[in-house]
Design an enzyme around this catalytic site. Structure first.
Site, PDB file in Angstrom:
ATOM      1  N   LYS A   1       0.725  -1.532   0.116  1.00  0.00           N
ATOM      2  CA  LYS A   1       0.341   0.454   0.172  1.00  0.00           C
ATOM      3  C   LYS A   1       0.526   1.475   0.269  1.00  0.00           C
ATOM      4  O   LYS A   1       1.674   1.227   0.892  1.00  0.00           O
ATOM      5  CB  LYS A   1      -1.117   0.498   0.918  1.00  0.00           C
ATOM      6  CG  LYS A   1      -1.936   1.149   1.526  1.00  0.00           C
ATOM      7  CD  LYS A   1      -2.440   1.678   2.620  1.00  0.00           C
ATOM      8  CE  LYS A   1      -3.634   2.511   3.528  1.00  0.00           C
ATOM      9  NZ  LYS A   1      -3.775   2.776   4.477  1.00  0.00           N
TER      10      LYS A   1
ATOM     11  N   ARG B   1      -7.962  -0.739   1.132  1.00  0.00           N
ATOM     12  CA  ARG B   1      -8.625  -1.992   0.993  1.00  0.00           C
ATOM     13  C   ARG B   1      -8.874  -2.168  -0.802  1.00  0.00           C
ATOM     14  O   ARG B   1      -8.618  -3.075  -1.519  1.00  0.00           O
ATOM     15  CB  ARG B   1      -9.833  -2.404   1.600  1.00  0.00           C
ATOM     16  CG  ARG B   1      -9.931  -1.606   1.675  1.00  0.00           C
ATOM     17  CD  ARG B   1     -11.604  -1.852   2.941  1.00  0.00           C
ATOM     18  NE  ARG B   1     -11.168  -1.411   4.125  1.00  0.00           N
ATOM     19  CZ  ARG B   1     -11.491  -1.295   5.854  1.00  0.00           C
ATOM     20  NH1 ARG B   1     -12.716  -2.364   5.368  1.00  0.00           N
ATOM     21  NH2 ARG B   1     -11.173  -1.116   6.768  1.00  0.00           N
TER      22      ARG B   1
ATOM     23  N   LYS C   1      -9.832  12.413   7.714  1.00  0.00           N
ATOM     24  CA  LYS C   1      -9.814  12.600   9.055  1.00  0.00           C
ATOM     25  C   LYS C   1      -9.252  13.840  10.486  1.00  0.00           C
ATOM     26  O   LYS C   1      -9.231  14.669   9.813  1.00  0.00           O
ATOM     27  CB  LYS C   1      -8.338  12.407   9.067  1.00  0.00           C
ATOM     28  CG  LYS C   1      -7.968  10.464   8.302  1.00  0.00           C
ATOM     29  CD  LYS C   1      -6.698  10.672   8.617  1.00  0.00           C
ATOM     30  CE  LYS C   1      -6.568   8.850   7.976  1.00  0.00           C
ATOM     31  NZ  LYS C   1      -7.076   7.864   9.352  1.00  0.00           N
TER      32      LYS C   1
ATOM     33  N   GLU D   1      -9.729   3.540   2.440  1.00  0.00           N
ATOM     34  CA  GLU D   1      -9.184   3.271   0.744  1.00  0.00           C
ATOM     35  C   GLU D   1      -8.017   2.148   0.438  1.00  0.00           C
ATOM     36  O   GLU D   1      -7.417   2.288  -0.773  1.00  0.00           O
ATOM     37  CB  GLU D   1      -8.490   5.039   0.676  1.00  0.00           C
ATOM     38  CG  GLU D   1      -7.090   4.989   0.834  1.00  0.00           C
ATOM     39  CD  GLU D   1      -6.535   5.291   2.434  1.00  0.00           C
ATOM     40  OE1 GLU D   1      -7.401   5.649   2.841  1.00  0.00           O
ATOM     41  OE2 GLU D   1      -5.255   5.141   3.000  1.00  0.00           O
TER      42      GLU D   1
ATOM     43  N   ASP E   1      -2.439  10.163   3.201  1.00  0.00           N
ATOM     44  CA  ASP E   1      -3.673   9.798   4.312  1.00  0.00           C
ATOM     45  C   ASP E   1      -4.499  10.718   4.401  1.00  0.00           C
ATOM     46  O   ASP E   1      -5.010  10.346   5.646  1.00  0.00           O
ATOM     47  CB  ASP E   1      -3.831   8.268   4.272  1.00  0.00           C
ATOM     48  CG  ASP E   1      -5.425   7.995   4.757  1.00  0.00           C
ATOM     49  OD1 ASP E   1      -6.584   8.087   4.299  1.00  0.00           O
ATOM     50  OD2 ASP E   1      -5.582   6.932   5.537  1.00  0.00           O
TER      51      ASP E   1
ATOM     52  N   ASP F   1     -11.898   7.202   3.946  1.00  0.00           N
ATOM     53  CA  ASP F   1     -10.721   6.591   4.761  1.00  0.00           C
ATOM     54  C   ASP F   1     -10.248   5.638   4.828  1.00  0.00           C
ATOM     55  O   ASP F   1      -9.659   5.456   5.274  1.00  0.00           O
ATOM     56  CB  ASP F   1     -10.765   7.079   6.285  1.00  0.00           C
ATOM     57  CG  ASP F   1      -9.807   7.614   7.105  1.00  0.00           C
ATOM     58  OD1 ASP F   1      -8.447   7.562   6.349  1.00  0.00           O
ATOM     59  OD2 ASP F   1      -9.682   7.719   8.304  1.00  0.00           O
TER      60      ASP F   1
ATOM     61  N   ASP G   1       1.550   6.891   5.326  1.00  0.00           N
ATOM     62  CA  ASP G   1       0.716   5.736   4.341  1.00  0.00           C
ATOM     63  C   ASP G   1       1.254   5.112   3.365  1.00  0.00           C
ATOM     64  O   ASP G   1       0.767   4.567   3.153  1.00  0.00           O
ATOM     65  CB  ASP G   1      -0.421   6.357   4.413  1.00  0.00           C
ATOM     66  CG  ASP G   1      -2.058   5.429   5.114  1.00  0.00           C
ATOM     67  OD1 ASP G   1      -1.518   4.299   5.928  1.00  0.00           O
ATOM     68  OD2 ASP G   1      -2.880   5.694   4.777  1.00  0.00           O
TER      69      ASP G   1
HETATM   70  N1  BES Z   1      -3.903   4.678   6.718  1.00  0.00           N
HETATM   71  C1  BES Z   1      -5.063   4.569   7.740  1.00  0.00           C
HETATM   72  C2  BES Z   1      -4.345   3.034   8.743  1.00  0.00           C
HETATM   73  C3  BES Z   1      -4.164   3.634   9.726  1.00  0.00           C
HETATM   74  C4  BES Z   1      -4.374   4.487  11.313  1.00  0.00           C
HETATM   75  C5  BES Z   1      -2.092   3.668   9.476  1.00  0.00           C
HETATM   76  C6  BES Z   1      -3.241   5.169  12.262  1.00  0.00           C
HETATM   77  C7  BES Z   1      -1.389   4.437  10.545  1.00  0.00           C
HETATM   78  C8  BES Z   1      -1.831   4.464  11.514  1.00  0.00           C
HETATM   79  C9  BES Z   1      -6.223   4.163   6.855  1.00  0.00           C
HETATM   80  O1  BES Z   1      -6.628   4.417   5.666  1.00  0.00           O
HETATM   81  C10 BES Z   1      -7.774   4.419   7.545  1.00  0.00           C
HETATM   82  O2  BES Z   1      -8.029   5.451   7.683  1.00  0.00           O
HETATM   83  N2  BES Z   1      -8.649   3.423   7.788  1.00  0.00           N
HETATM   84  C11 BES Z   1      -9.417   3.558   9.117  1.00  0.00           C
HETATM   85  C12 BES Z   1     -10.426   2.269   8.559  1.00  0.00           C
HETATM   86  C13 BES Z   1     -11.852   2.654   9.108  1.00  0.00           C
HETATM   87  C14 BES Z   1     -12.642   4.159   7.868  1.00  0.00           C
HETATM   88  C15 BES Z   1     -13.041   1.151   8.429  1.00  0.00           C
HETATM   89  C16 BES Z   1      -9.193   3.369  10.106  1.00  0.00           C
HETATM   90  O3  BES Z   1      -8.495   2.488  10.580  1.00  0.00           O
HETATM   91  O4  BES Z   1      -9.668   4.027  11.366  1.00  0.00           O
HETATM   92 ZN    ZN Z   2      -4.518   5.207   4.899  1.00  0.00          ZN
HETATM   93 MN    MN Z   3      -7.094   5.802   4.962  1.00  0.00          MN
END
Ligand code: BES
Ligand code: ZN
Ligand code: MN
Length: 498
Positions: free
Chosen positions: A264, A350, A276, A348, A269, A346, A287
């Site tokens: 990825k 996957r 966020k 994204e 992000d 967010d 990210d």
């Molecule tokens: N890049 C983030 C996950 C992340 C969080 C990486 C903290 C490093 C540190 C990912 O794209 C994300 O935003 N995931 C969300 C998913 C949710 C919206 C289902 C999350 O983990 O909150």
């Molecule tokens: Zn992300």
């Molecule tokens: Mn995200």
């Protein structure tokens, strides 16, 4: 960036500068340390006794200008219990030593490397010391225009003086390639997103062509033709278009199936329209930690000429909100033909990975695919920064990754998959939705990815807790850790090279 360079030399006691000698937890000196002590009229042993220095692992005693030898300093370094010494403990020793030298602001030193218990030091253990010193010395300070007081010297020149130095030097060559891969990954993760967008990252990948890696860079137009609309949807809110990079290292036999690594690479992000919160958003420059690891791994494998065919795929894209950005409620068709309802822009990662997984299995029919992604905050809740989350549809692959993780101290913890979780990502309007609610957030993300592997042997590493914001360790002081390069290099080396 500060770095260390390590050279190997015959076991000759230096007569100027800084010498480092080792002692174990029984306070024993080896041949060279004893000879130096003799030349100093016993001053080293007396200093050790006077300080109550017990030789515990990675402890140091700094002795200034002992009488009788021309040295500015003799540093006595503890290596602890030698009966338990491993590759990993020598790696940490090398790191700790480089740390000590930096703390003392020394830029040159000669380590008299021997085992105080008079056992032979295997060449690979000497090589581990060198690798540890190089990894520890990396420091991402290119944007600091003023030198701060605690800045280490720009570069450390460390000489390892030992018996069998040629064999040690030979053993170090592949480990140097791996260290360079780790450092490349760290550099990329640390780099801010204004500097490192998708095309700049792709240009970094292209540089591996010099090592004999084939590098294909697919642009938006080609991705559209392939039908990668899940991946493309993530990038439409950014002024900087995505790049899908495919690297190939052909070190194996023509007929050997390749192994594939998929990263990825969200260069930033923001969350997109599901934006966020401001606090901590700056961390989302990291990210792309999965893609950085994959590129670092390719660098390591090509650098040490691994006898294996390897595919590396980087999903480079930026997740931003603007008038063209994807919305919650949108439905996209993935390359596999399966449709996805976007619930949260967010989630994204996957969406990027699902098209990459489909493309890689379809095009290369690999023996396995492993994807790495800073995919979910939930994996941090579950495992903290001590383990990456491992998901796999194959026990052998999972066990091998776990073993390589233990050997390199880049540890993983296997998490469950199961059809019972599928109902959380059922969609009212499409084949699936891109989020599964708060519960089991890392598992539903993995369950989503599994729908795109088409029966291929597959593992997913959720590295949100390990790729960035790294705690200090003996071998790392960098925010971006380069996590996974050593683990996956080891996996390839132990199981997939003829
Ligand atoms: N890049 C983030 C996950 C992340 C969080 C990486 C903290 C490093 C540190 C990912 O794209 C994300 O935003 N995931 C969300 C998913 C949710 C919206 C289902 C999350 O983990 O909150
Ligand atoms: Zn992300
Ligand atoms: Mn995200």
């Amino acid at each position: 960036m500060s770095l260390a360079s390590v050279s190997f030399a015959k076991a000759v006691i230096p007569n100027s500068g800084v010498a480092v000698v080792v002692t174990d937890d029984e306070g024993r000196f080896g041949r060279d340390a004893a000879a130096l002590d003799l030349a100093a009229g016993g001053a080293i042993a007396r200093a050790v006794a006077a300080a109550g220095f017990k030789g515990k692992a990675n402890g140091f005693l700094d002795i200034l200008a002992p009488h009788g030898v021309g040295l500015d300093r003799v540093i006595v370094a503890g290596v602890g219990k030698l009966a338990e010494a491993t590759d990993e403990s020598w790696l940490k020793f090398g790191g700790a030593l480089a740390g000590k030298l930096a703390e003392l602001k020394l830029s040159h030193a000669c380590l008299l490397l021997e085992r105080p218990d008079a056992e032979n030091l295997p060449p690979d253990h000497a090589a581990a010391v060198a690798q540890g010193a190089v990894l520890r010395s990396f420091n991402f300070n290119k944007y600091k225009t003023k030198k701060s007081d605690d800045d280490a010297p720009k570069s450390l020149k460390l000489t390892l003086a030992l018996d069998g130095h040629s064999a040690a030097k030979k053993a170090y060559a592949p480990r140097e390639a791996v260290a360079e891969g780790v450092i490349l990954a760290r550099d990329l993760v640390n780099e801010p997103a204004n500097v490192l967008g998708p095309s700049e990252f792709a240009a970094e990948a292209k540089k591996l062509a010099d090592l004999g890696v084939e590098v294909d860079i697919l642009t938006e137009k080609e991705m559209k033709k392939l039908g990668m609309h899940a991946y493309l949807g993530v990038g439409v809110g950014s002024a900087r278009p995505p790049r899908f990079v495919v690297l190939r290292w052909n070190g194996g036999k023509d007929k050997d199936k390749p192994v594939a690594f998929i990263g990825k690479g969200v260069v930033f992000d923001s969350g997109g329209i599901s934006i966020k919160p401001a606090a901590g958003m700056e961390d989302m420059k990291g990210d792309m930690g999965g893609a950085a690891c994959v590129l670092g791994l390719m660098r390591a494998l090509a650098g040490r000429k691994a006898r294996c065919n390897v595919i590396g795929a980087l999903g480079l894209v930026e997740n931003m909100p603007d008038g063209a950005a994807q919305r919650p409620g949108d439905i996209v068709t993935s390359m596999s033909g399966q449709t996805i309802e976007i619930i949260n822009t967010d989630a994204e990662g996957r969406l990027v990975l699902c098209d990459m997984l489909w493309y890689v299995q379809d095009k290369f029919k690999p023996a396995f695919m492993i994807d790495l992604a800073t995919l979910t905050g939930a994996i941090l809740v579950a495992l903290g920064q001590e383990h990456a989350g491992l998901f796999a549809n194959d026990d052998t692959l999972a066990e091998r990754i776990t073993a390589a993780g233990k050997a390199t101290n880049e540890r993983v913890w296997r998490m469950p998959l199961g059809a019972d979780y599928d109902k959380q990502i059922d969609s009212k309007f499409a084949d699936m939705k891109n989020t599964g609610g708060r519960n089991a957030g890392s598992i539903t993300a993995a369950q989503f990815l599994q729908r795109f592997v088409n029966g291929t042997t597959w593992a997913h590493l959720d590295v949100a807790g390990t790729a960035m914001s790294s705690p200090n360790s003996d071998i790392n002081r960098s925010w971006g850790s380069g996590w996974g390069v050593r683990l996956l290099d080891r996996l390839v080396k132990d199981y997939y090279e003829g």
